[in-house]
Design a protein around this motif. Sequence first.
Motif, short mmCIF file in Angstrom:
data_model
loop_
_atom_site.label_atom_id
_atom_site.label_comp_id
_atom_site.label_asym_id
_atom_site.label_seq_id
_atom_site.Cartn_x
_atom_site.Cartn_y
_atom_site.Cartn_z
N GLN A 321 1.13 -1.24 -0.36
CA GLN A 321 0.09 0.19 0.16
C GLN A 321 0.51 1.26 -0.49
N LEU A 322 2.45 1.50 1.31
CA LEU A 322 2.37 3.01 1.07
C LEU A 322 3.81 2.55 -0.82
N THR A 323 3.80 1.86 -1.30
CA THR A 323 4.45 1.74 -2.62
C THR A 323 3.45 2.14 -3.26
N GLY A 324 2.42 2.30 -4.15
CA GLY A 324 0.94 1.83 -4.34
C GLY A 324 1.23 0.77 -5.59
N ALA A 325 1.93 -0.44 -4.87
CA ALA A 325 1.69 -1.56 -5.73
C ALA A 325 0.01 -1.73 -5.31
N ALA A 326 -0.54 -1.58 -3.76
CA ALA A 326 -2.43 -1.94 -3.80
C ALA A 326 -2.10 -0.50 -3.08
N PRO A 327 -3.78 -0.58 -3.17
CA PRO A 327 -4.67 0.92 -2.75
C PRO A 327 -4.88 1.18 -1.85
N LEU A 328 -4.42 2.63 -1.19
CA LEU A 328 -4.70 2.48 0.16
C LEU A 328 -5.56 2.09 1.25
N ALA A 329 -5.64 1.59 1.84
CA ALA A 329 -7.11 0.86 2.25
C ALA A 329 -7.11 1.26 3.62
N GLN A 330 -7.82 2.67 3.76
CA GLN A 330 -7.81 3.42 5.09
C GLN A 330 -9.55 3.78 5.61
N ASP A 331 -9.37 3.42 6.61
CA ASP A 331 -10.76 4.07 7.50
C ASP A 331 -11.04 5.90 7.45
N ASP A 332 -12.33 5.46 8.00
CA ASP A 332 -12.44 7.50 7.80
C ASP A 332 -11.35 8.02 8.85
N GLU A 333 -11.21 7.63 9.93
CA GLU A 333 -9.71 8.33 10.92
C GLU A 333 -9.10 8.32 10.02
N GLY A 334 -8.38 7.44 8.50
CA GLY A 334 -7.25 8.04 7.80
C GLY A 334 -6.55 7.20 8.64
N ARG A 335 -6.36 5.94 9.14
CA ARG A 335 -6.03 4.72 9.31
C ARG A 335 -5.51 3.85 8.71
N VAL A 336 -4.91 3.44 8.34
CA VAL A 336 -4.33 1.78 7.89
C VAL A 336 -5.00 0.65 7.97
N ARG A 337 -5.80 -0.07 7.84
CA ARG A 337 -6.48 -1.06 8.31
C ARG A 337 -5.56 -2.14 7.91
N LEU A 338 -5.20 -2.59 9.30
CA LEU A 338 -4.43 -4.43 8.13
C LEU A 338 -4.94 -5.49 9.80
N ASP A 339 -6.07 -4.67 10.17
CA ASP A 339 -6.43 -5.47 11.90
C ASP A 339 -8.09 -5.78 11.46
N THR A 340 -8.62 -6.17 9.85
CA THR A 340 -9.48 -6.41 10.10
C THR A 340 -10.64 -7.63 10.41
N TRP A 341 -8.84 -8.68 9.57
CA TRP A 341 -9.36 -10.01 9.97
C TRP A 341 -9.74 -10.46 11.71
N GLU A 342 -9.32 -9.56 12.12
CA GLU A 342 -9.71 -9.45 13.84
C GLU A 342 -10.46 -9.16 14.49
N LEU A 343 -11.26 -8.12 13.45
CA LEU A 343 -12.57 -7.17 14.11
C LEU A 343 -13.58 -8.12 14.41
N THR A 344 -13.96 -8.55 12.97
CA THR A 344 -14.92 -8.53 12.31
C THR A 344 -16.37 -9.91 13.31
N GLU A 345 -17.37 -9.06 13.42
CA GLU A 345 -18.57 -9.34 14.65
C GLU A 345 -18.41 -11.19 14.37
N GLU A 346 -18.04 -11.70 13.64
CA GLU A 346 -18.21 -13.16 14.15
C GLU A 346 -17.10 -13.66 14.51
N VAL A 347 -15.53 -13.71 14.39
CA VAL A 347 -14.55 -13.53 15.18
C VAL A 347 -14.75 -13.09 16.63
#
Length: 404
Positions: A321-347
């Motif tokens: 994401q930093l190098t532009g090889a993939a889109p920058l995945a930011q939340d509404d507060e501008g944070r890159v989120r690499l923790d979505t796998w952990e914080l799903t409702e089901e998990v």
Amino acid sequence: MTERVLIPRNRGFLFLDSHPAGCRRVVEDMWQACPAPAEAPGGDGPVALVVGSSAGYGLAATLAGLKRAGIRGIAVSFEKAPTERRTATAGWYRTAATADIARAAGRDLVFLNGDAFSDAMKDQVADLVERRFGGRLDYLVYSVAAPRRTDPDTGAAYASVLKPIGAANRTKTLVFDDQGAPEVREVETAPAEGDDVEQTVAVMGGADWERWIGHLAGRGLLAEGFTTAALSYIGSPLTAAIYRQGTIGAAKAHLEDTARTLDERLAKTVGGRAVTSVNGAAVTQSSTAIPGIALYTGLLRGVLGEELVPPIRQLAALWDQLTGAAPLAQDDEGRVRLDTWELTEEVQAAVAERWEAAATGTIAGLADLDWFRDEVRRLYGFSVPGVDYAAPVATGVPWPVPAP
């Protein structure tokens, strides 16, 4: 060079020695686990600085940067050398192994050992960027977890604390007795008082990150499009009272505010950007010190098994994401989120159910204790598959010296 058989000796989650061969194998395994890019990085590669490069997510950032982005540059950490009586710290041995990997990959990466909070280290880094790397820095990844910091301007010493804010917090936590048997206890942590919050923010907030950027910018060393990321964590509602809503959480909020300030400044001056990267849970030397985190992480692994995403894969995604090889995945507060796998409702629902049921008599069926115990030991180079722990090992490994 001194050789001896090393037997793990520990007090709780803290080990007194580290194993050089085990630490090396940990780094080599991380390198192999990092996905290779579709096309190998060519040329000299971008110039990067990783502050806090020898452990946890900082180590993952260094290795993933080498493999995914072909970085060269500088890695800073603060480790203790071996002595006649004691081994070096695990980060010392991991750094030596990382240096060998960088050399084999043909990347010029210089490793510095010292206080990242000091202006002396910042000057040393700036001098290296000027004379060795063409006077321009493309990336800075900031991953520092420390108990204390001295302000270079005032000389004031600050100490961070792990406390809730407003009221005492009582939570479950996981410990192991002297024989390695697991026990679930309830512990109570007194609330922050006096200047606890301010002290913790001064150590773990964004002040030093901002100082690094200011120092390098003042020397004219930020390349056009310069990008910086500070690594952070939010975590589960189960640990929020002691973490995100506690003193450390106040520091993380300050880090995020700093990112927004830096982002505006860098956009105007060099067309650059600054972000925080919110990573998922992992067993690190820092996280095991936080009440409840050990239990939570063991339960999370019990729920997810092999689907728990290790730091090296998370940081591979960040570099893309930093190098532009993939889109920058930011939340509404501008944070890159690499923790979505952990914080799903089901998990989180599954972990919460296990948390409620967790007790000394039930924990073995709820958490992946073998994995957690081995992860803690691997922090110090023990319990690493493929290492002969009965064989003597050389402990006097030198700090890596860069090629001329």
